[in-house]
Design a protein around this motif. Structure first.
Motif, PDB file in Angstrom:
ATOM      1  N   ALA A 280      -9.212  50.895 132.919  1.00  0.00           N
ATOM      2  CA  ALA A 280      -9.448  49.451 132.927  1.00  0.00           C
ATOM      3  C   ALA A 280     -10.100  49.004 131.619  1.00  0.00           C
ATOM      4  N   LEU A 281      -9.409  48.120 130.897  1.00  0.00           N
ATOM      5  CA  LEU A 281      -9.930  47.549 129.653  1.00  0.00           C
ATOM      6  C   LEU A 281     -10.304  46.101 129.939  1.00  0.00           C
ATOM      7  N   VAL A 282     -11.613  45.804 129.940  1.00  0.00           N
ATOM      8  CA  VAL A 282     -12.090  44.470 130.295  1.00  0.00           C
ATOM      9  C   VAL A 282     -12.335  43.660 129.027  1.00  0.00           C
ATOM     10  N   PHE A 283     -11.842  42.416 129.014  1.00  0.00           N
ATOM     11  CA  PHE A 283     -11.965  41.530 127.859  1.00  0.00           C
ATOM     12  C   PHE A 283     -12.752  40.283 128.251  1.00  0.00           C
ATOM     13  N   HIS A 284     -13.734  39.952 127.434  1.00  0.00           N
ATOM     14  CA  HIS A 284     -14.539  38.750 127.654  1.00  0.00           C
ATOM     15  C   HIS A 284     -13.694  37.538 127.257  1.00  0.00           C
ATOM     16  N   ALA A 285     -13.469  36.635 128.198  1.00  0.00           N
ATOM     17  CA  ALA A 285     -12.528  35.528 127.978  1.00  0.00           C
ATOM     18  C   ALA A 285     -13.152  34.415 127.133  1.00  0.00           C
ATOM     19  N   THR A 286     -13.393  34.728 125.884  1.00  0.00           N
ATOM     20  CA  THR A 286     -14.036  33.792 124.961  1.00  0.00           C
ATOM     21  C   THR A 286     -13.054  33.245 123.923  1.00  0.00           C
ATOM     22  N   GLY A 287     -11.789  33.278 124.207  1.00  0.00           N
ATOM     23  CA  GLY A 287     -10.785  32.863 123.232  1.00  0.00           C
ATOM     24  C   GLY A 287     -10.219  34.071 122.530  1.00  0.00           C
ATOM     25  N   VAL A 288     -11.026  34.694 121.717  1.00  0.00           N
ATOM     26  CA  VAL A 288     -10.556  35.895 121.025  1.00  0.00           C
ATOM     27  C   VAL A 288     -10.373  37.046 122.012  1.00  0.00           C
ATOM     28  N   GLY A 289     -11.078  36.998 123.151  1.00  0.00           N
ATOM     29  CA  GLY A 289     -10.905  38.042 124.158  1.00  0.00           C
ATOM     30  C   GLY A 289      -9.510  38.042 124.741  1.00  0.00           C
ATOM     31  N   GLY A 290      -9.027  36.856 125.119  1.00  0.00           N
ATOM     32  CA  GLY A 290      -7.665  36.756 125.624  1.00  0.00           C
ATOM     33  C   GLY A 290      -6.644  37.124 124.577  1.00  0.00           C
ATOM     34  N   GLN A 291      -6.901  36.721 123.335  1.00  0.00           N
ATOM     35  CA  GLN A 291      -5.996  37.070 122.245  1.00  0.00           C
ATOM     36  C   GLN A 291      -5.951  38.581 122.036  1.00  0.00           C
ATOM     37  N   SER A 292      -7.117  39.234 122.151  1.00  0.00           N
ATOM     38  CA  SER A 292      -7.168  40.686 121.951  1.00  0.00           C
ATOM     39  C   SER A 292      -6.386  41.411 123.030  1.00  0.00           C
ATOM     40  N   MET A 293      -6.567  40.975 124.264  1.00  0.00           N
ATOM     41  CA  MET A 293      -5.828  41.603 125.354  1.00  0.00           C
ATOM     42  C   MET A 293      -4.323  41.456 125.129  1.00  0.00           C
ATOM     43  N   GLU A 294      -3.902  40.261 124.735  1.00  0.00           N
ATOM     44  CA  GLU A 294      -2.469  40.035 124.562  1.00  0.00           C
ATOM     45  C   GLU A 294      -1.924  40.731 123.322  1.00  0.00           C
ATOM     46  N   LYS A 295      -2.766  40.955 122.318  1.00  0.00           N
ATOM     47  CA  LYS A 295      -2.312  41.737 121.157  1.00  0.00           C
ATOM     48  C   LYS A 295      -2.016  43.175 121.583  1.00  0.00           C
ATOM     49  N   LEU A 296      -2.879  43.742 122.433  1.00  0.00           N
ATOM     50  CA  LEU A 296      -2.619  45.093 122.928  1.00  0.00           C
ATOM     51  C   LEU A 296      -1.351  45.125 123.778  1.00  0.00           C
ATOM     52  N   ALA A 297      -1.146  44.088 124.585  1.00  0.00           N
ATOM     53  CA  ALA A 297       0.079  44.014 125.386  1.00  0.00           C
ATOM     54  C   ALA A 297       1.298  43.921 124.484  1.00  0.00           C
ATOM     55  N   ASP A 298       1.203  43.128 123.435  1.00  0.00           N
ATOM     56  CA  ASP A 298       2.303  42.984 122.482  1.00  0.00           C
ATOM     57  C   ASP A 298       2.590  44.289 121.759  1.00  0.00           C
ATOM     58  N   SER A 299       1.552  45.111 121.566  1.00  0.00           N
ATOM     59  CA  SER A 299       1.695  46.376 120.853  1.00  0.00           C
ATOM     60  C   SER A 299       2.153  47.512 121.754  1.00  0.00           C
ATOM     61  N   GLY A 300       2.395  47.222 123.023  1.00  0.00           N
ATOM     62  CA  GLY A 300       2.848  48.256 123.940  1.00  0.00           C
ATOM     63  C   GLY A 300       1.747  49.171 124.429  1.00  0.00           C
ATOM     64  N   LEU A 301       0.486  48.719 124.319  1.00  0.00           N
ATOM     65  CA  LEU A 301      -0.641  49.564 124.681  1.00  0.00           C
ATOM     66  C   LEU A 301      -1.196  49.277 126.070  1.00  0.00           C
ATOM     67  N   LEU A 302      -0.597  48.321 126.794  1.00  0.00           N
ATOM     68  CA  LEU A 302      -1.024  48.025 128.154  1.00  0.00           C
ATOM     69  C   LEU A 302       0.160  48.156 129.105  1.00  0.00           C
ATOM     70  N   ALA A 303      -0.121  48.639 130.307  1.00  0.00           N
ATOM     71  CA  ALA A 303       0.906  48.737 131.336  1.00  0.00           C
ATOM     72  C   ALA A 303       1.013  47.461 132.149  1.00  0.00           C
ATOM     73  N   GLY A 304       0.104  46.523 131.922  1.00  0.00           N
ATOM     74  CA  GLY A 304       0.084  45.255 132.637  1.00  0.00           C
ATOM     75  C   GLY A 304      -1.318  44.694 132.617  1.00  0.00           C
ATOM     76  N   VAL A 305      -1.506  43.553 133.296  1.00  0.00           N
ATOM     77  CA  VAL A 305      -2.823  42.919 133.287  1.00  0.00           C
ATOM     78  C   VAL A 305      -3.172  42.360 134.658  1.00  0.00           C
ATOM     79  N   ILE A 306      -4.481  42.271 134.898  1.00  0.00           N
ATOM     80  CA  ILE A 306      -5.024  41.505 136.021  1.00  0.00           C
ATOM     81  C   ILE A 306      -5.874  40.415 135.376  1.00  0.00           C
ATOM     82  N   ASP A 307      -5.273  39.273 135.196  1.00  0.00           N
ATOM     83  CA  ASP A 307      -5.844  38.176 134.413  1.00  0.00           C
ATOM     84  C   ASP A 307      -6.688  37.291 135.329  1.00  0.00           C
ATOM     85  N   VAL A 308      -7.841  37.816 135.722  1.00  0.00           N
ATOM     86  CA  VAL A 308      -8.710  37.106 136.667  1.00  0.00           C
ATOM     87  C   VAL A 308      -9.189  35.782 136.090  1.00  0.00           C
ATOM     88  N   SER A 309      -9.571  35.797 134.807  1.00  0.00           N
ATOM     89  CA  SER A 309     -10.305  34.671 134.211  1.00  0.00           C
ATOM     90  C   SER A 309      -9.452  33.971 133.157  1.00  0.00           C
TER      91      SER A 309
END
Length: 421
Positions: A217-246
């Motif tokens: 579990a990679l948790v990202f603080h949803a401060t703007g850049v946090g969401g961008q960071s999570m999606e950059k990893l997703a774009d790079s093929g480094l995530l199997a999916g997300v649970i976008d609670v916030s």
């Protein structure tokens, strides 16, 4: 001088990029430091002046990677030329198969040029930027990437007793990262991204605890850049999916807060068919800095001092409808399996009976907008649950939803009562 094990340096090179028409002395000093450590070095000129270049890679070679060709880069307007060269460099650097790491030095223009290319590189590739802009707001330069910013102390203008120390330290840092890459992770569990805000922490903690044996579990603080960071990893093929609670960053984007992740939030899931589980976490609030930073037009609104540096503003029913419209459009564009869960009991710790942001009318406007526009399907479901977002039952519903869409087979968890669409 340190003895770096650089046996692989013939395969991976250290790239030194910058404007060699104005910063050649400083950039060649970086090259000299790297040369002494036994690294192969490639110098890349990003100058837009059209002057002769002493670098390994001429500016025109970089400029040819612009979608409109080098003519788009070498224009009479400096601002547009820098913007175009930055885009060309972003495209150029992505083609370099021998890149071991990237370093640059410069002022505001040089930093803008170099960091756009750095941000395009995958997380983990060493990136070092020596800049006069590194002591201040570095978000425009670093964004969601792992760029090391080093303040130059003196201007990047000549070699002196201070600049040679700073530049040498930067070069040695890059060399160390290239020569000593981290070992390949032995983790076998799929990595998933989760978004958390202070007011949704209990939910995310319960989810990560429940999934602890199944995912990384990679948790990202949803401060703007946090969401961008999570999606950059997703774009790079480094995530199997997300649970976008916030998904709170969307409220800041729609209303004008300071923690927006930009209009492209969630677009990565339209590009990649990744499993997506989402919710309405903290969509009851828009973020500003200290109390005095709240724009005049919002001074009469329902405001809460979260701490001396953060002021929260409650979203109105009209704003919630617009947020719901935005969310539904993004969900409808997603290519992978989707589960979106609505917590009818409240979307944050302060959106509950007796709390300052409790506003059932605004919440209903948000939920109704999403429900009316969401396009369901066999693997696209909207679930309404009679729980608060921080209730354990809601966290378990998120876990169950993830197990349904996850790209691996696990034991299903009984889902709490919900209405489907």
């Amino acid at each position: 001088m340190f003895d770096f094990p650089v046996a692989a340096s013939s395969a991976r090179a250290a790239y030194v990029a910058g404007t060699f028409d104005t910063k050649a002395r400083e950039l060649f000093y970086l090259r000299q430091c790297l040369d002494k450590l036994g690294l192969r070095v490639v110098t890349v000129d990003l100058a837009t002046s059209g002057k002769p270049s002493p670098a390994s890679v001429h500016p025109r070679e970089v400029a040819r990677h612009h979608p409109e060709g080098e003519a788009a880069v070498f224009s009479s307007d400096r601002g547009s030329a820098v913007t175009a060269m930055a885009l060309a460099f972003e495209r150029f650097i992505a083609t370099r198969r021998d890149l071991g790491g990237l370093i640059s030095a410069g002022g505001s223009g040089g930093t803008t040029l170099a960091t756009q290319g750095m941000r395009a590189l995958p997380v983990g590739i060493p990136k070092v930027m020596v800049s006069t802009m590194a002591s201040g707001d570095t978000r425009p330069y670093v964004g969601p990437s792992d760029i090391c910013m080093m303040y130059s102390v003196t201007d990047v203008q000549g070699i002196n007793r201070i600049s040679e120390k700073v530049l040498a330290n930067a070069a040695h840092a890059l060399a160390g990262m290239i020569a000593h890459p981290p070992p390949q992770s032995q983790a076998t569990k799929p990595a998933i991204g989760l978004t958390m805000f202070g007011v949704t922490t209990p939910c995310v903690q319960a989810v990560t605890k429940a999934l602890g044996d199944e995912v990384d579990a990679l948790v990202f603080h949803a401060t703007g850049v946090g969401g961008q960071s999570m999606e950059k990893l997703a774009d790079s093929g480094l995530l199997a999916g997300v649970i976008d609670v916030s998904t709170t960053e969307i409220a800041d984007q729609i209303v004008g807060g300071v923690l927006s992740a930009g209009p492209g939030r969630l677009d990565v899931f339209a590009r990649h068919a990744l499993p997506y589980v989402g919710s309405c976490g903290a969509l009851d609030m828009v973020n500003f800095g200290g109390w005095d930073t709240v724009p005049e037009r919002f001074r009469g609104r329902r405001l809460v001092r979260h701490n001396p540096n953060v002021t929260l503003m409650r979203t109105t029913p009209d704003e919630c409808r617009r947020i719901g419209d935005f969310l539904a459009a993004k969900l409808n564009a997603m290519r992978g399996p989707v589960r979106f869960l609505i917590p009818e009991g409240g979307v944050s710790a302060i959106d509950a009976p007796g709390q300052p942001f409790h506003d059932p009318e605004a919440d209903r406007a948000l939920f109704t907008a999403i429900e009316q526009q969401f396009r369901g399907g066999s693997d696209r479901q909207l679930l309404k649950l009679p729980h608060h977002i921080n209730d354990e039952a809601f966290a378990l519903a998120l876990v169950a939803a993830w197990r349904e869409v996850a790209p691996h087979t696990v034991r299903p968890l009984e889902r709490p009562h919900a209405t489907h669409r």
